[in-house]
Design a protein around this motif. Structure first.
Motif, short mmCIF file in Angstrom:
data_model
loop_
_atom_site.label_atom_id
_atom_site.label_comp_id
_atom_site.label_asym_id
_atom_site.label_seq_id
_atom_site.Cartn_x
_atom_site.Cartn_y
_atom_site.Cartn_z
N GLU A 101 20.64 31.29 45.20
CA GLU A 101 22.17 31.01 44.78
C GLU A 101 22.96 32.16 45.11
O GLU A 101 24.01 32.44 45.49
N ILE A 105 26.03 33.29 47.77
CA ILE A 105 27.41 33.76 47.20
C ILE A 105 27.68 35.22 48.20
O ILE A 105 28.74 35.43 48.63
N LEU A 138 32.43 37.83 41.70
CA LEU A 138 31.36 36.65 41.50
C LEU A 138 30.07 36.75 41.40
O LEU A 138 29.25 36.00 40.81
#
Length: 173
Positions: A101, A105, A138
């Motif tokens: 994940e 990003i 993020l």
């Protein structure tokens, strides 16, 4: 207001100390300072990101720095076409489930994963301040363990760069 100032200096002991002394004496808030050797032996380039109240204060800063003996040239390049980059290492908490994940990003940011352990990964990213801050935002939900930033380094884009014959400076002979 944020200003980006570059200084071409003799690569001598104490130059950085004298320059930061001028900045601190006049109470400039320094965001970052980067220093490195240039293509000319004995010459270094410094990039300062400082906060000033107005244009007059920015002009005063460049004048004061130009008075220092080991300084060859000082330029405020804030309002010019520049190439500017910063390198950042970000250590993020991760496990086997979150690694892919996080990889998804960082990929659009052209960042790379440079170290992986059981409980964290380290990401390397270069770019302008806005890009770096966007990536950090993020990654915050995953838990940032550590950040190391180089500070901004910059110079004028090619068509604006002044050609300076440094050998003509008597300080270098």
């Amino acid at each position: 207001m944020r200003r980006i100032v570059t200084a071409t200096v003799r690569n001598q002991s104490g130059v950085l100390n004298r320059i930061t002394g001028v900045l601190s004496k006049r109470q400039f808030n320094i965001d970052s300072i980067t220093v490195g050797r240039t293509e000319n032996e004995g010459i270094s380039k410094m990039t300062f990101v400082v906060h000033v109240d107005d244009d007059r204060q920015a002009e005063q800063l460049t004048k004061q720095l130009n008075k220092l003996i080991d300084v060859i040239k000082v330029s405020d390049i804030t309002d010019q076409a520049i190439v500017a980059r910063e390198l950042v290492l970000i250590k993020v908490l991760s496990n086997a489930q979150t690694r892919s994940e996080i990889g998804g990003i960082v990929e659009p940011f052209r960042a790379s994963i440079i170290d992986v352990s059981r409980e964290s990964i380290t990401i390397q990213v270069t770019g302008d301040t806005e890009k770096i801050e966007a990536l950090i935002d993020l990654l915050k939900p995953y838990g940032i363990k550590e950040i190391a930033r180089t500070g901004l380094t910059a110079f004028l884009r090619g068509s604006q760069k002044e050609v300076t014959n440094l050998s003509s400076y008597s300080l270098l002979k």
